[in-house]
Enzyme design. Structure first.
Site, short mmCIF file in Angstrom:
data_model
loop_
_atom_site.label_atom_id
_atom_site.label_comp_id
_atom_site.label_asym_id
_atom_site.label_seq_id
_atom_site.Cartn_x
_atom_site.Cartn_y
_atom_site.Cartn_z
N TRP A 156 36.30 32.06 47.62
CA TRP A 156 35.88 33.40 46.90
C TRP A 156 34.66 33.86 47.36
O TRP A 156 33.86 32.87 47.11
CB TRP A 156 36.14 33.56 45.63
CG TRP A 156 35.72 34.59 44.68
CD1 TRP A 156 34.28 34.76 44.26
CD2 TRP A 156 35.98 35.93 44.63
NE1 TRP A 156 34.05 35.94 43.87
CE2 TRP A 156 35.16 36.77 43.90
CE3 TRP A 156 37.39 36.52 44.90
CZ2 TRP A 156 35.53 37.96 43.56
CZ3 TRP A 156 37.65 37.85 44.55
CH2 TRP A 156 36.66 38.71 43.90
N ASP A 159 28.98 39.19 45.42
CA ASP A 159 27.49 39.72 45.73
C ASP A 159 26.76 38.98 46.75
O ASP A 159 26.70 37.84 46.52
CB ASP A 159 26.63 39.80 44.58
CG ASP A 159 27.34 40.46 43.45
OD1 ASP A 159 28.69 40.85 43.14
OD2 ASP A 159 26.80 40.26 42.14
N GLU A 329 24.43 46.56 37.11
CA GLU A 329 24.18 45.41 37.78
C GLU A 329 23.28 45.29 38.95
O GLU A 329 22.93 46.33 39.42
CB GLU A 329 25.44 44.91 37.94
CG GLU A 329 26.44 44.64 36.78
CD GLU A 329 27.88 43.99 37.27
OE1 GLU A 329 28.32 43.03 36.76
OE2 GLU A 329 28.41 44.37 38.58
C1 FRU Z 1 28.24 41.89 40.18
C2 FRU Z 1 28.13 40.46 39.19
C3 FRU Z 1 26.88 40.33 39.01
C4 FRU Z 1 26.94 38.82 38.44
C5 FRU Z 1 27.92 38.36 39.55
C6 FRU Z 1 28.92 37.16 39.05
O1 FRU Z 1 29.38 41.90 41.09
O2 FRU Z 1 29.20 40.96 38.21
O3 FRU Z 1 26.26 41.19 37.85
O4 FRU Z 1 25.77 38.29 38.59
O5 FRU Z 1 28.59 39.34 39.83
O6 FRU Z 1 29.56 36.72 39.98
#
Ligand code: FRU
Length: 617
Positions: A156, A159, A329
């Site tokens: 998987w 980000d 985020e």
């Molecule tokens: C965004 C998020 C971030 C976090 C990460 C966790 O897609 O939710 O805020 O750091 O993914 O995988």
């Protein structure tokens, strides 16, 4: 560093490794060197001996996670979660044994399923399919894996984060689960490239620890040794995510290949949920600046620091502004010139989920001024802060930029998926690709507002093959004109189009295959919009959120529309009118799209069309 492989070569070189993984799904008894002891209906000990490089763990995605404690010489080395197989093995994931050569490795496993008898628990497919191997099969077995977009070798990915550029190398880290193709065990995976097309994959760069999983963050090259980790150390700041979210540092003395965690972690704690630290050196204030997403409060906190360790809160930006649904985020903040003016503006990126224009996750941004402490967003004629989107598709999220990119470039990349269905898309060996790397620039629109344009990074031009279609001044009306797409590499290509609608009310551009899958793009000159309809694009029923029509304003200066359309097996990225709008959507056609058709309603239109097969080394 060894010579960079193309992803394709990398995969084919590893095909020889396929035997091990295939054997593991054939239902053989667990191999020599693996001893399984059942302790009850939910608890099992697996002992591993010998010198093999990998323990292959059998996964069934529909299963719940099992808690796997790895003990080395009796000491807890790590805890991971794996969807161990119950009735069938979907694929295996490798647990790297090389660091433990010659030592006793014991897995203490608690499975989630409640079995009424030990005999039932013993029957689970995983126990007879654990296997030892010296290779792990990463050969591409999936038709939807893109050819020229970055994907993890397996597992998987969400980000992209922590990206930096140094000594000619683009470093890309990403949220990665090395033990399955669903979100879990978040670590920083690592790939590098010298041309933003071909990526070499490296061992995991930052792994979970006692403070939690490693969520998103950023990296910077500390040229002045302000943090004391050494001159030119690469310093990463990330969120440690356990019950709470706190911020930590790690540093690298070998250009980002390996990281050491800072002994003073966590460096920044708050009483509420805050994540995805994005820090940069601000030469104007000669301080580090940090943006931290105050996720549930819909604001970005802005801190400053002389050393990346002690942070002072300066301000908060965003309450009540822009799109406020969902959580905020993955921020970013940088300054860019506004094309054709002497002016410079700051751009603050704020990814939100959900609350995107077409549902789920999306990247919004604000343009404004930043004095080193406070960001002030531009307002429109009515004094309101307008909502602006970086991409008008459903599949561009968590977009952030590389730090220290050369030549004043602001190069960004996004996660090419959407939290609504990312875990359900029809791939399994890997899940998710990143968008093409893109260059951000600013322009002033007809309404007086400053907007961001994004265009594929210039390196992407190098993959254009010789045009297979080059048709100039094509006239078309209600009867469509159809052209072939390249056959090589499952039709991956770039399509360049200039459309002059003349008096036509609308122009449609349709990608289709012989089994009836199609993507219909439409230009409405009167409304000045471009849309993409993927409701009949192929497999769409894995999520009710997937079938969709997405619409973008074209930000045109006249009725003519220019498009660059990038097709890569399971993605379509459109850059219109010199990048003034972008639209990224995933598609899962049963067969590659083989034709492009142009049609117009309410009059004849004209177009120039070039189709370029994509050449990847
Ligand atoms: C965004 C998020 C971030 C976090 C990460 C966790 O897609 O939710 O805020 O750091 O993914 O995988």
């Amino acid at each position: 560093m060894k010579k960079y492989d193309t992803m394709k070569n990398y995969y084919s070189r590893l095909i020889i490794a396929a035997g091990a993984a295939i054997a593991s799904v054939s239902g053989l008894a667990a191999s020599d060197g693996i001893k399984v002891e059942h302790l009850g209906t939910t608890n099992t000990i697996v002992r591993v001996s010998g010198d093999s490089k990998y323990l292959l763990m059998p996964v069934q995605e529909a299963n719940e996670d099992a808690d796997v404690k790895v003990l080395v010489d009796g000491k807890l080395d790590r805890s991971i979660k794996v969807r161990l197989a119950k009735s069938k093995v979907d694929y295996t994931v490798p647990f790297d044994l090389t660091p433990y050569k010659g030592r006793d490795v014991v897995l203490n496993i608690v499975t989630a399923q409640n079995r009424s008898t030990v005999r039932e628990a013993k029957d689970d497919a995983c126990w007879r399919n654990f296997a030892l191997a010296d290779t792990f099969d990463t050969a591409n077995r999936e038709k939807y894996r893109p050819l020229y977009h970055h994907t993890p070798l397996y597992g998987w990915m969400n980000d992209p984060n922590g990206m930096f550029y140094k000594d000619g190398v683009w470093h890309l880290y990403y949220q990665w689960n090395p033990y399955g193709s669903k979100w879990q065990n978040l670590s920083w995976g690592h790939s590098t490239s010298t041309d933003l097309v071909n990526w070499e994959h490296h061992p995991v760069a930052v792994e979970p620890d006692g403070l939690g999983m490693i969520f998103s963050g950023s990296s910077a090259v500390d040229t002045e040794n302000s943090a004391g980790f050494g001159k030119d150390a690469v310093v990463a700041m990330y969120t440690s995510a356990d019950v709470s979210q706190i911020q930590s540092l790690a540093h690298s003395g070998d250009n980002g290949m390996t990281f050491e965690k800072y002994s003073g972690n966590p460096t920044l704690t708050l009483e509420s949920e805050a994540r995805d630290p994005n820090m940069f050196w601000n030469p104007q204030t000669r301080q580090w600046t940090l943006l931290l997403a105050h996720a549930l409060d819909h604001e970005m906190l802005i801190f400053t620091s002389p050393d990346m360790k002690e942070w002072t809160l300066q301000s908060a930006f965003g309450k009540g502004l822009g799109a406020q649904d969902g959580v905020w985020e993955c921020p970013d903040l940088f300054e860019l010139p506004v094309d054709g003016t002497g002016e410079k503006k700051w751009m603050l990126i704020c990814n939100i989920n959900p609350g995107g224009p077409f549902g789920g996750s999306a990247a919004q941004y604000f343009i404004g001024d930043f004095d080193g402490k406070t960001f002030k967003a531009d307002t429109d004629a009515e004094g309101k802060v307008p909502t602006k989107w970086l991409d008008f598709g459903k599949d561009n999220y968590a977009t952030v930029s590389w730090s220290d990119a050369p030549d004043g470039r602001r190069t960004v990349i996004g996660w090419m998926s959407n939290w609504q269905y990312a875990a359900e898309v029809p791939t399994s060996q890997y899940r998710s690709a990143n968008t093409l790397p893109r260059e951000v620039s600013l322009f002033r629109g007809a309404d007086g507002q400053v907007y961001a344009a994004t265009n594929p990074s210039p390196e992407i031009d190098a993959i254009r093959g010789k045009a297979s279609v080059n048709a100039k001044g094509v006239s078309f009306g209600s009867k469509a004109k159809t052209f072939s797409l390249p056959k090589a590499n499952d039709g991956v290509c770039e399509i360049a189009l200039t459309v002059n609608p003349r008096k036509a009310g609308s122009v449609t551009i349709t990608l289709a295959n012989e089994v009836g899958d199609k993507v219909v793009m439409a230009y409405d000159p009167a409304a000045a919009t471009f849309s993409m309809d993927r409701r009949k694009s192929g497999a769409v029923d894995f999520s009710q959120e997937f079938p969709a029509v997405t619409v973008a304003p074209v930000f045109g200066t006249d009725r003519e529309l220019t498009l660059r359309v990038f097709v890569d097996r399971s993605s379509i990225e459109v850059f219109g009118n010199g990048g003034r709008f972008a639209m990224t959507n995933l598609v899962f056609p049963a067969k590659p799209y083989s034709t492009i058709s142009l049609a117009a309603d309410g009059g004849s239109a004209k177009a120039s069309l070039a189709v370029y097969p994509v050449l990847v080394k």
